[in-house]
Each structure stands twice: as C-alpha cells, then as structure tokens.
Enzyme design. Sequence first.
Site, PDB file in Angstrom:
ATOM      1  N   PHE A  22     -67.901  61.875  13.133  1.00  0.00           N
ATOM      2  CA  PHE A  22     -66.644  62.053  13.858  1.00  0.00           C
ATOM      3  C   PHE A  22     -66.619  61.201  15.129  1.00  0.00           C
ATOM      4  O   PHE A  22     -65.568  60.710  15.548  1.00  0.00           O
ATOM      5  CB  PHE A  22     -66.445  63.538  14.213  1.00  0.00           C
ATOM      6  CG  PHE A  22     -65.124  63.838  14.852  1.00  0.00           C
ATOM      7  CD1 PHE A  22     -63.979  63.966  14.087  1.00  0.00           C
ATOM      8  CD2 PHE A  22     -65.016  63.969  16.235  1.00  0.00           C
ATOM      9  CE1 PHE A  22     -62.742  64.224  14.672  1.00  0.00           C
ATOM     10  CE2 PHE A  22     -63.789  64.234  16.836  1.00  0.00           C
ATOM     11  CZ  PHE A  22     -62.646  64.363  16.052  1.00  0.00           C
ATOM     12  N   GLU A  23     -67.791  61.026  15.747  1.00  0.00           N
ATOM     13  CA  GLU A  23     -67.881  60.277  17.010  1.00  0.00           C
ATOM     14  C   GLU A  23     -67.939  58.752  16.803  1.00  0.00           C
ATOM     15  O   GLU A  23     -67.980  57.992  17.793  1.00  0.00           O
ATOM     16  CB  GLU A  23     -69.113  60.730  17.806  1.00  0.00           C
ATOM     17  CG  GLU A  23     -68.953  62.072  18.495  1.00  0.00           C
ATOM     18  CD  GLU A  23     -68.991  63.267  17.567  1.00  0.00           C
ATOM     19  OE1 GLU A  23     -69.776  63.243  16.602  1.00  0.00           O
ATOM     20  OE2 GLU A  23     -68.212  64.220  17.784  1.00  0.00           O
ATOM     21  N   CYS A  72     -72.804  59.205   7.390  1.00  0.00           N
ATOM     22  CA  CYS A  72     -72.951  59.821   6.067  1.00  0.00           C
ATOM     23  C   CYS A  72     -72.369  61.227   6.147  1.00  0.00           C
ATOM     24  O   CYS A  72     -72.893  62.077   6.873  1.00  0.00           O
ATOM     25  CB  CYS A  72     -74.423  59.865   5.686  1.00  0.00           C
ATOM     26  SG  CYS A  72     -74.711  60.817   4.195  1.00  0.00           S
ATOM     27  N   VAL A  73     -71.284  61.438   5.434  1.00  0.00           N
ATOM     28  CA  VAL A  73     -70.654  62.759   5.427  1.00  0.00           C
ATOM     29  C   VAL A  73     -70.844  63.349   4.031  1.00  0.00           C
ATOM     30  O   VAL A  73     -70.453  62.746   3.032  1.00  0.00           O
ATOM     31  CB  VAL A  73     -69.150  62.687   5.775  1.00  0.00           C
ATOM     32  CG1 VAL A  73     -68.622  64.087   6.074  1.00  0.00           C
ATOM     33  CG2 VAL A  73     -68.886  61.760   6.939  1.00  0.00           C
ATOM     34  N   THR A 124     -67.442  73.848   3.695  1.00  0.00           N
ATOM     35  CA  THR A 124     -66.351  73.983   4.652  1.00  0.00           C
ATOM     36  C   THR A 124     -65.396  72.794   4.510  1.00  0.00           C
ATOM     37  O   THR A 124     -65.696  71.832   3.796  1.00  0.00           O
ATOM     38  CB  THR A 124     -66.878  73.987   6.099  1.00  0.00           C
ATOM     39  OG1 THR A 124     -67.333  72.675   6.407  1.00  0.00           O
ATOM     40  CG2 THR A 124     -67.991  74.976   6.275  1.00  0.00           C
ATOM     41  N   HIS A 159     -64.790  70.824   6.818  1.00  0.00           N
ATOM     42  CA  HIS A 159     -65.223  69.782   7.754  1.00  0.00           C
ATOM     43  C   HIS A 159     -65.162  68.396   7.116  1.00  0.00           C
ATOM     44  O   HIS A 159     -64.771  67.423   7.734  1.00  0.00           O
ATOM     45  CB  HIS A 159     -66.691  70.033   8.180  1.00  0.00           C
ATOM     46  CG  HIS A 159     -66.814  70.688   9.510  1.00  0.00           C
ATOM     47  ND1 HIS A 159     -67.008  72.032   9.658  1.00  0.00           N
ATOM     48  CD2 HIS A 159     -66.789  70.168  10.752  1.00  0.00           C
ATOM     49  CE1 HIS A 159     -67.079  72.319  10.940  1.00  0.00           C
ATOM     50  NE2 HIS A 159     -66.955  71.205  11.623  1.00  0.00           N
ATOM     51  N   ARG A 161     -77.131  55.447  -2.550  1.00  0.00           N
ATOM     52  CA  ARG A 161     -76.376  54.378  -1.873  1.00  0.00           C
ATOM     53  C   ARG A 161     -77.019  53.920  -0.562  1.00  0.00           C
ATOM     54  O   ARG A 161     -76.442  53.144   0.194  1.00  0.00           O
ATOM     55  CB  ARG A 161     -74.939  54.879  -1.603  1.00  0.00           C
ATOM     56  CG  ARG A 161     -74.138  55.003  -2.880  1.00  0.00           C
ATOM     57  CD  ARG A 161     -72.962  55.947  -2.770  1.00  0.00           C
ATOM     58  NE  ARG A 161     -72.237  56.012  -4.046  1.00  0.00           N
ATOM     59  CZ  ARG A 161     -72.638  56.736  -5.099  1.00  0.00           C
ATOM     60  NH1 ARG A 161     -73.734  57.470  -5.030  1.00  0.00           N
ATOM     61  NH2 ARG A 161     -71.932  56.718  -6.225  1.00  0.00           N
TER      62      ARG A 161
END
Length: 164
Positions: free
Chosen positions: A65-66, A89-90, A95, A97, A136
């Site tokens: 996010f930052e 990496c998300v 949730t 999020h 990846r």
Amino acid sequence: MTKKTNLSDYDPSQVPSGEKYRIGIVVAEWNREITDALAEGAVETLLQHGVDDNNIDLIHVPGSFELTTGADLVLKNKPYLDAVICIGCVIQGETRHFDFICHSVSQGLANVAMKHEKPVIFSVLTTNDMNQAQARAGGKHGNKGVEGAITALKMIKLQKELEK
Ligand code: DLZ
C-alpha cells in the site's frame, strides 16, 4: 503464462544499455522472502545491462500500500532518477485487504507516473497463495523483478528518444 509474455526468458541483445541511467527501486517489506528475491532479480539485471551500482537507489516501505507514497517521495526528492521500479507481493487472504491494496497500488502508481512524467514500473505480484508468488520470484514462471528491470530500461530509452 505463455512464453511470449514471460520477459524473464528475454533476449539480452534487445535490452537498452543502462550505462547512463539512474534508477530507484522501492521494495515493500510485507512477504519479504518474495520481495527480496524480486529486488535481487531487478538489481542483478540492471547491473548486467550496464547500470552503475552507485546509480541504483534502493529504499524500503512497510507494505505494498505504501509503494505509491514511496515512489512519489523518491521521485520528488531524487529528481535525477530516470525511473522507479516498485516491488511488492500481495497474497489473497480471507479479508478484503487484497482487493483494496491491489486497486490502490495499481491506480496509485499510474498516478505517480503521470505526475512526475517518469516511468514507474509495477512489479507487484498479486497471487492467490505463496506457491504462486514463489513461482514468480525465481521459480518456474521466472522472476518478475527481472522483468521490471527490463521494462524500466526500455521505458527510459523510449522517453529519452521521444524527448530528444
Ligand atoms: C495489511 C496487509 C495485508 C493483509 N496483506 C498484505 C500483503 O499481502 N502484501 C503487502 O504488501 N501488504 C499487505 N498488508 C499491508 C499493507 O500494504 C499496508 O502496509 C498496511 O495496510 C498499512 O498501510
């Protein structure tokens, strides 16, 4: 992923020399095992293509996010940089999020690129699980950090040619 879209299998002769380029790399600390591997891939690739070690500025931010704020701050305070590669990496959790972060960072980085008129590279993995991320980040689907580095070199060259 098809071979054609996997830039990790790239032809080095088609990549511009980075000898005179200065590049920022902003790395998210969440899922650090993955983001460190992506950053390593990016740095190694830049060095292989002539970028001077002293011309690579690497900074960390807490999470993906930052990345938007990080890229904005880097370009504002280091205006000599030719591009910024943003690495994160998300991983899809239980949730929402995931959706909020992915949407925010993709839109945010596009806005930063427009604001600063510099290439801002989206090297953010958005995966269902850790296995897909590992694949990846140096696994069977290559290393998306390598791809980010190649994309940065190509975009810098394009910008310099068009602005001549
Ligand atoms: C909060 C959060 C969650 C749940 N998941 C991830 C993730 O998979 N990858 C990532 O880079 N960051 C995650 N974060 C942290 C957010 O990016 C951010 O750092 C916090 O919400 C604080 O703004």
